[in-house]
Motif scaffolding. Structure first.
Motif, PDB file in Angstrom:
ATOM      1  N   ILE A   1      -5.983   2.068   4.581  1.00 42.16           N
ATOM      2  CA  ILE A   1      -7.161   1.894   3.729  1.00 42.16           C
ATOM      3  C   ILE A   1      -7.995   3.170   3.726  1.00 42.16           C
ATOM      4  O   ILE A   1      -8.501   3.593   2.683  1.00 42.16           O
ATOM      5  CB  ILE A   1      -7.989   0.679   4.179  1.00 42.16           C
TER       6      ILE A   1
ATOM      7  N   TYR B   1      -5.802   5.661   1.529  1.00 40.55           N
ATOM      8  CA  TYR B   1      -5.580   5.365   0.114  1.00 40.55           C
ATOM      9  C   TYR B   1      -6.686   4.540  -0.545  1.00 40.55           C
ATOM     10  O   TYR B   1      -6.623   4.282  -1.742  1.00 40.55           O
ATOM     11  CB  TYR B   1      -4.265   4.598  -0.070  1.00 40.55           C
ATOM     12  N   GLY B   2      -7.702   4.134   0.190  1.00 40.25           N
ATOM     13  CA  GLY B   2      -8.701   3.209  -0.339  1.00 40.25           C
ATOM     14  C   GLY B   2      -9.570   3.754  -1.441  1.00 40.25           C
ATOM     15  O   GLY B   2      -9.902   3.047  -2.373  1.00 40.25           O
ATOM     16  N   ASN B   3      -9.946   5.001  -1.379  1.00 43.19           N
ATOM     17  CA  ASN B   3     -10.859   5.557  -2.373  1.00 43.19           C
ATOM     18  C   ASN B   3     -10.164   6.363  -3.450  1.00 43.19           C
ATOM     19  O   ASN B   3     -10.809   6.843  -4.365  1.00 43.19           O
ATOM     20  CB  ASN B   3     -11.918   6.431  -1.688  1.00 43.19           C
TER      21      ASN B   3
ATOM     22  N   SER C   1      -2.094   2.927  -2.995  1.00 39.14           N
ATOM     23  CA  SER C   1      -3.433   2.488  -3.358  1.00 39.14           C
ATOM     24  C   SER C   1      -3.867   1.330  -2.463  1.00 39.14           C
ATOM     25  O   SER C   1      -3.108   0.402  -2.231  1.00 39.14           O
ATOM     26  CB  SER C   1      -3.461   2.031  -4.821  1.00 39.14           C
ATOM     27  N   ALA C   2      -5.108   1.430  -1.993  1.00 44.22           N
ATOM     28  CA  ALA C   2      -5.721   0.337  -1.237  1.00 44.22           C
ATOM     29  C   ALA C   2      -7.152   0.149  -1.710  1.00 44.22           C
ATOM     30  O   ALA C   2      -7.997  -0.336  -0.968  1.00 44.22           O
ATOM     31  CB  ALA C   2      -5.673   0.640   0.252  1.00 44.22           C
ATOM     32  N   LYS C   3      -7.410   0.517  -2.948  1.00 43.13           N
ATOM     33  CA  LYS C   3      -8.780   0.530  -3.452  1.00 43.13           C
ATOM     34  C   LYS C   3      -9.398  -0.862  -3.536  1.00 43.13           C
ATOM     35  O   LYS C   3     -10.611  -0.980  -3.511  1.00 43.13           O
ATOM     36  CB  LYS C   3      -8.859   1.237  -4.806  1.00 43.13           C
ATOM     37  N   ASP C   4      -8.608  -1.913  -3.609  1.00 41.15           N
ATOM     38  CA  ASP C   4      -9.151  -3.265  -3.700  1.00 41.15           C
ATOM     39  C   ASP C   4      -9.332  -3.925  -2.331  1.00 41.15           C
ATOM     40  O   ASP C   4      -9.774  -5.061  -2.264  1.00 41.15           O
ATOM     41  CB  ASP C   4      -8.254  -4.144  -4.566  1.00 41.15           C
ATOM     42  N   LEU C   5      -8.982  -3.227  -1.275  1.00 43.76           N
ATOM     43  CA  LEU C   5      -9.119  -3.788   0.064  1.00 43.76           C
ATOM     44  C   LEU C   5     -10.424  -3.311   0.692  1.00 43.76           C
ATOM     45  O   LEU C   5     -10.814  -2.162   0.530  1.00 43.76           O
ATOM     46  CB  LEU C   5      -7.934  -3.384   0.937  1.00 43.76           C
ATOM     47  N   ASN C   6     -11.078  -4.196   1.415  1.00 39.53           N
ATOM     48  CA  ASN C   6     -12.369  -3.898   2.004  1.00 39.53           C
ATOM     49  C   ASN C   6     -12.187  -3.344   3.416  1.00 39.53           C
ATOM     50  O   ASN C   6     -11.705  -4.049   4.309  1.00 39.53           O
ATOM     51  CB  ASN C   6     -13.209  -5.171   2.028  1.00 39.53           C
ATOM     52  N   LEU C   7     -12.597  -2.106   3.630  1.00 39.03           N
ATOM     53  CA  LEU C   7     -12.467  -1.452   4.930  1.00 39.03           C
ATOM     54  C   LEU C   7     -13.249  -2.195   6.007  1.00 39.03           C
ATOM     55  O   LEU C   7     -12.781  -2.332   7.138  1.00 39.03           O
ATOM     56  CB  LEU C   7     -12.918  -0.001   4.846  1.00 39.03           C
TER      57      LEU C   7
ATOM     58  N   ILE D   1       0.838  -1.207   0.000  1.00 43.00           N
ATOM     59  CA  ILE D   1       0.000   0.000   0.000  1.00 43.00           C
ATOM     60  C   ILE D   1       0.869   1.252   0.000  1.00 43.00           C
ATOM     61  O   ILE D   1       0.601   2.204  -0.739  1.00 43.00           O
ATOM     62  CB  ILE D   1      -0.955   0.007   1.208  1.00 43.00           C
TER      63      ILE D   1
END
Length: 99
Positions: free
Chosen positions: A83, A86-88, A30-36, A25
């Motif tokens: 997350i 960087y998640g969104n 990027s953490a867009k593919d990880l589920n918060l 990450i």
């Protein structure tokens, strides 16, 4: 003694197993593919186990569990914060490709 060793080994694997994902990450931003929700639930579960581990230590046992669980709690907190950070976010090229 044997079971304390198993706890330390298993706990270390569980705790340090999150480090490659954390590094990924940080490197890709990027953490867009990880589920918060998944990582938040894991954090909450580890937090509850941390309270249990503190109770064990206060009653004279569980030091190995407290040590490894604390490391897991820290790693889990880092994952949730990354997350959230960087998640969104999308890469610039991803945004351009969607246009």
């Amino acid at each position: 003694m044997f079971f304390d060793a198993l706890q330390l080994i298993g706990g270390a694997i569980m705790s340090f197993g999150q480090i490659p994902q954390i590094i990924q990450i940080l490197r890709t931003k990027s953490a867009k593919d990880l589920n918060l929700k998944t990582f938040s639930m894991m954090f909450t579960g580890i937090l509850l186990m941390e309270i249990y581990a503190i109770n064990l230590v206060l009653n004279g046992s569980g030091e190995a569990f407290l040590i490894t669980n604390t490391v897991s709690l820290i790693a889990s907190a880092i994952m949730v914060s990354l997350i959230l950070k960087y998640g969104n976010k999308q890469n610039k090229t991803d945004t351009e490709n969607q246009r």
